[in-house]
Write an enzyme that holds these catalytic residues in place. Structure first.
Site, PDB file in Angstrom:
ATOM      1  N   HIS A 189      25.306  -6.589 -29.486  1.00 55.38           N
ATOM      2  CA  HIS A 189      25.778  -7.748 -30.260  1.00 55.38           C
ATOM      3  C   HIS A 189      26.014  -7.368 -31.713  1.00 55.38           C
ATOM      4  O   HIS A 189      26.979  -7.782 -32.332  1.00 55.38           O
ATOM      5  CB  HIS A 189      24.731  -8.859 -30.225  1.00 55.38           C
ATOM      6  CG  HIS A 189      24.708  -9.586 -28.935  1.00 55.38           C
ATOM      7  ND1 HIS A 189      25.788 -10.294 -28.482  1.00 55.38           N
ATOM      8  CD2 HIS A 189      23.748  -9.707 -28.000  1.00 55.38           C
ATOM      9  CE1 HIS A 189      25.493 -10.820 -27.319  1.00 55.38           C
ATOM     10  NE2 HIS A 189      24.260 -10.475 -26.988  1.00 55.38           N
ATOM     11  N   GLU A 416      38.496  -0.608 -15.767  1.00 57.68           N
ATOM     12  CA  GLU A 416      37.137  -0.641 -16.315  1.00 57.68           C
ATOM     13  C   GLU A 416      36.151   0.091 -15.425  1.00 57.68           C
ATOM     14  O   GLU A 416      34.979   0.209 -15.762  1.00 57.68           O
ATOM     15  CB  GLU A 416      36.658  -2.094 -16.457  1.00 57.68           C
ATOM     16  CG  GLU A 416      37.544  -2.926 -17.344  1.00 57.68           C
ATOM     17  CD  GLU A 416      37.012  -4.333 -17.526  1.00 57.68           C
ATOM     18  OE1 GLU A 416      36.283  -4.571 -18.476  1.00 57.68           O
ATOM     19  OE2 GLU A 416      37.343  -5.187 -16.674  1.00 57.68           O
ATOM     20  N   ASP A 440      33.257  -1.269 -20.444  1.00 56.63           N
ATOM     21  CA  ASP A 440      32.766  -1.169 -19.068  1.00 56.63           C
ATOM     22  C   ASP A 440      33.072   0.192 -18.459  1.00 56.63           C
ATOM     23  O   ASP A 440      32.271   0.722 -17.690  1.00 56.63           O
ATOM     24  CB  ASP A 440      33.357  -2.293 -18.201  1.00 56.63           C
ATOM     25  CG  ASP A 440      32.548  -3.574 -18.363  1.00 56.63           C
ATOM     26  OD1 ASP A 440      31.313  -3.507 -18.257  1.00 56.63           O
ATOM     27  OD2 ASP A 440      33.153  -4.633 -18.611  1.00 56.63           O
ATOM     28  N   CYS A 487      41.791  -1.860 -24.763  1.00 53.64           N
ATOM     29  CA  CYS A 487      41.305  -3.074 -25.436  1.00 53.64           C
ATOM     30  C   CYS A 487      39.790  -3.073 -25.548  1.00 53.64           C
ATOM     31  O   CYS A 487      39.206  -4.067 -25.965  1.00 53.64           O
ATOM     32  CB  CYS A 487      41.787  -4.332 -24.722  1.00 53.64           C
ATOM     33  SG  CYS A 487      41.145  -4.487 -23.050  1.00 53.64           S
TER      34      CYS A 487
HETATM   35  C1  PEP Z   1      35.714  -3.727 -21.802  1.00 53.07           C
HETATM   36  O1  PEP Z   1      34.924  -3.703 -20.851  1.00 53.07           O
HETATM   37  O2  PEP Z   1      36.010  -2.720 -22.483  1.00 53.07           O
HETATM   38  C2  PEP Z   1      36.343  -4.999 -22.207  1.00 53.07           C
HETATM   39  C3  PEP Z   1      37.290  -5.015 -23.119  1.00 53.07           C
HETATM   40  O3  PEP Z   1      35.877  -6.132 -21.630  1.00 53.07           O
HETATM   41  P1  PEP Z   1      34.500  -6.862 -22.041  1.00 53.07           P
HETATM   42  O4  PEP Z   1      33.953  -6.175 -23.239  1.00 53.07           O
HETATM   43  O5  PEP Z   1      34.856  -8.282 -22.278  1.00 53.07           O
HETATM   44  O6  PEP Z   1      33.683  -6.664 -20.805  1.00 53.07           O
HETATM   45 MG    MG Z   2      34.804  -5.388 -19.509  1.00 51.83          MG
END
Ligand code: PEP
Ligand code: MG
Length: 560
Positions: A189, A416, A440, A487
């Site tokens: 966080h 992911e 992920d 992302c």
């Molecule tokens: C990720 O897993 O990199 C992602 C962008 O999704 P989240 O962080 O929402 O799981």
């Molecule tokens: Mg993710």
């Protein structure tokens, strides 16, 4: 910066910031009071409670007034909780039984919090706030400092075990020069907050447990270090870098591109339409990841198509003519939803989550796609939709079919899990694009829970094992002519962003606060140089080695 390796503490830097200042430690919650009979009269104890509650309420209200905005609402609500009649009655009952003021407050607040928690939903979430108020009142009774974020009255470097979301929401950024946490990895966080607000941070610094209030430190996120008792020369160098960074932040906003002009569109990660205007102001060329969970997380049932349409329409209206990638609901594991996920799973990260959960609850997916299609009709944005946690070619095919059935023309997948990275070419023959979720992807590649401090050292997207999977997806994009974006949080690390582009990634999406640093770093390297930097990182045995190899390769053509 020339560091004495002996005195620099190591962690994981978030972003490129550097800060110099005195430490203020987060105070721990007070120890639970013992069940003891009071030596004072009931009236005397009641007067102590009254005075402590008044003092805490006044402090919370005053903090709220100086913070303003949403923080003020939260703090004023907490101040009211401290004086709530249901709580004072419960305290009186304990005092009548001859307990100490400390024990009475602790027990009474816990009782009321338990009742609230049992109600669930919004009220249930307030139980945590009551625990916080209770800890403050107990601290006031004992004459200890209030737990939580300290307020030393001057700018400071906040040192904490880790920060809870409630603490981070209320940080006064005029006073917090930098964050240092003892636990936590790049997706904790604290890290996410630091990135979204552009705060200098180094997380997972075990040695920071030894720092004391008032210690002078340099927090250097770019080098992932915290330096205790710096020399005058080191302080001067840090001050010069603080100034240089301010200048980079103030540089004109241009479209994302490498030094040779190769375009690399820079997009925003958003979690609510409320942040769209800020993203546009910071130069986001569209949205690369709109997390839709916020619409679902606080409700006990899925929101209606109409509610969703309104929210998506507000988002799309902020980006006329621009690409906006909306991710279908990603529930499960770190984002569980009672109406979608099975609470009984032993390993929820490996369970029915993401697209798997949606396919087991098709109505929720269909409603979401209908709402998105309606929002698309009503606006001028170029809407793309993508599925979270795709792990097979078949899932990619099903999602594309669903999207088209609902009139959504551009449908892609998030990569992911290693399986979808390894199958990227086959997936991209079906899907219109891929977006790599490095948070992920790192978790699953390294088998390291992204929320667990004890394995945070493995939760590093610089790891060559993760980079090799990114290379697979980049190559699949080139072979199929389909766009590949990133992302995950990795895109917000400027040098890693260059590596990702060198591995074949064509767009980068990040917290808007990171856009300026990434934009500036991309402009320092040509495509060929980015490929050479990526190649250097790939050959390293571990994440630290990859970072170092990339730095050396980058410095060979673009000295710092
Ligand atoms: C990720 O897993 O990199 C992602 C962008 O999704 P989240 O962080 O929402 O799981
Ligand atoms: Mg993710």
């Amino acid at each position: 910066m020339s560091y004495d390796a002996q005195s620099a503490m190591k962690g994981t830097g978030i972003g490129q910031g550097i800060a110099l200042g005195p430490v203020a430690r987060m105070s721990p919650p007070p120890a639970a009071p013992k069940d003891e009979s009071s030596t004072l009269s009931r009236e005397q104890e009641a007067a102590r409670v009254e005075a402590a509650i008044q003092a805490v309420a006044a402090d919370l209200t005053a903090r709220g007034q100086s913070a303003g905005g949403q923080a003020q609402e939260v703090l004023e609500a907490q101040a009211m909780m401290a004086q709530d009649p249901s709580v004072t009655e419960a305290v009186d009952a304990e005092l009548a039984a001859g307990k100490t003021a400390e024990y009475a407050v602790h027990t009474a607040f816990a009782e009321v919090a338990e009742q609230l928690a049992a109600l669930g939903g919004y009220l249930g979430e307030r139980a945590a706030d009551l625990h916080d108020v209770s800890a403050r009142v107990v601290a006031a009774l004992r004459g200890e400092p209030a737990p939580g974020v300290p307020d030393p009255g001057h700018p400071f470097v906040l040192v904490a075990q880790d920060l809870a979301p409630a603490d981070t929401a209320l940080l006064d950024l005029n006073h917090v020069l930098a964050l240092v946490t003892i636990e936590g990895g790049p997706t904790s966080h604290t890290a996410i907050l630091a990135r979204s607000k552009g705060i200098t941070a180094v997380v997972g610094v075990e040695a920071a447990a030894g720092l004391a209030d008032g210690d002078e430190v340099i927090v250097d996120a770019a080098h992932s270090t915290v330096l205790l008792a710096p020399s005058q020369q080191q302080k001067d160098e840090a001050a010069a870098r603080v100034e240089a960074r301010k200048a980079a932040q103030a540089a004109p906003i241009t479209e994302g591109a490498l030094a040779d002009g190769t375009p690399v569109p820079l997009l925003a990660n958003l979690g609510s339409p409320d942040n769209a205007a800020e993203a546009v102001q910071l130069g986001a060329e569209g949205v690369g990841l709109f997390r839709t969970e916020f619409l679902f997380l606080s409700s006990e049932t899925a929101p209606s198509v109409a509610e969703q349409r309104e929210s998506y329409t507000t988002l799309l209206q902020a980006f006329p003519g621009k690409k906006v990638v909306v991710r279908a609901l990603d529930a499960g594991a770190d984002k569980p939803l009672p109406f979608l996920n099975d609470a009984e799973e032993e390993n929820p990260a490996l369970g029915l989550r993401g697209l798997r959960a949606l396919l087991a609850n098709e109505e929720i997916l269909r409603d979401q796609l209908s709402a998105l299609a309606e929002a698309q009709e009503a606006t001028e944005a170029d809407l793309w939709v993508m599925a979270p946690m795709v792990s097979t070619v078949e899932e990619a095919e099903i999602f594309s079919r669903f999207a088209r059935q609902h009139g959504l023309k551009t449908a892609g997948v998030m990569v992911e899990v290693p399986s979808s990275a390894l199958l990227a070419e086959q997936i991209l023959q079906i899907s219109d694009f891929a977006s790599i979720g490095t948070n992920d992807l790192t978790q699953y590649t390294m088998a390291a829970d992204r929320l667990l401090g004890s394995v945070s050292g493995l939760q590093d997207p610089w790891h060559p094992a993760v980079l090799r999977l990114v290379r697979e997806v980049g190559a699949a994009g080139a072979a199929t002519g389909k766009p590949v974006g990133v992302c995950g949080e990795a895109a917000a690390d400027p040098l890693l962003a260059v590596v990702l582009v060198g591995l074949g990634v064509s767009t980068l999406s990040m917290a808007p606060a990171a856009l300026a640093d990434v934009r500036a770093e991309l402009l320092r390297h040509t495509k060929e140089q980015a490929e050479a930097i990526a190649a250097a990182a790939l050959t390293a045995p571990d994440a630290a080695g990859a970072r170092e190899a990339a730095r050396t390769a980058a410095a060979s053509h673009s000295p710092e």
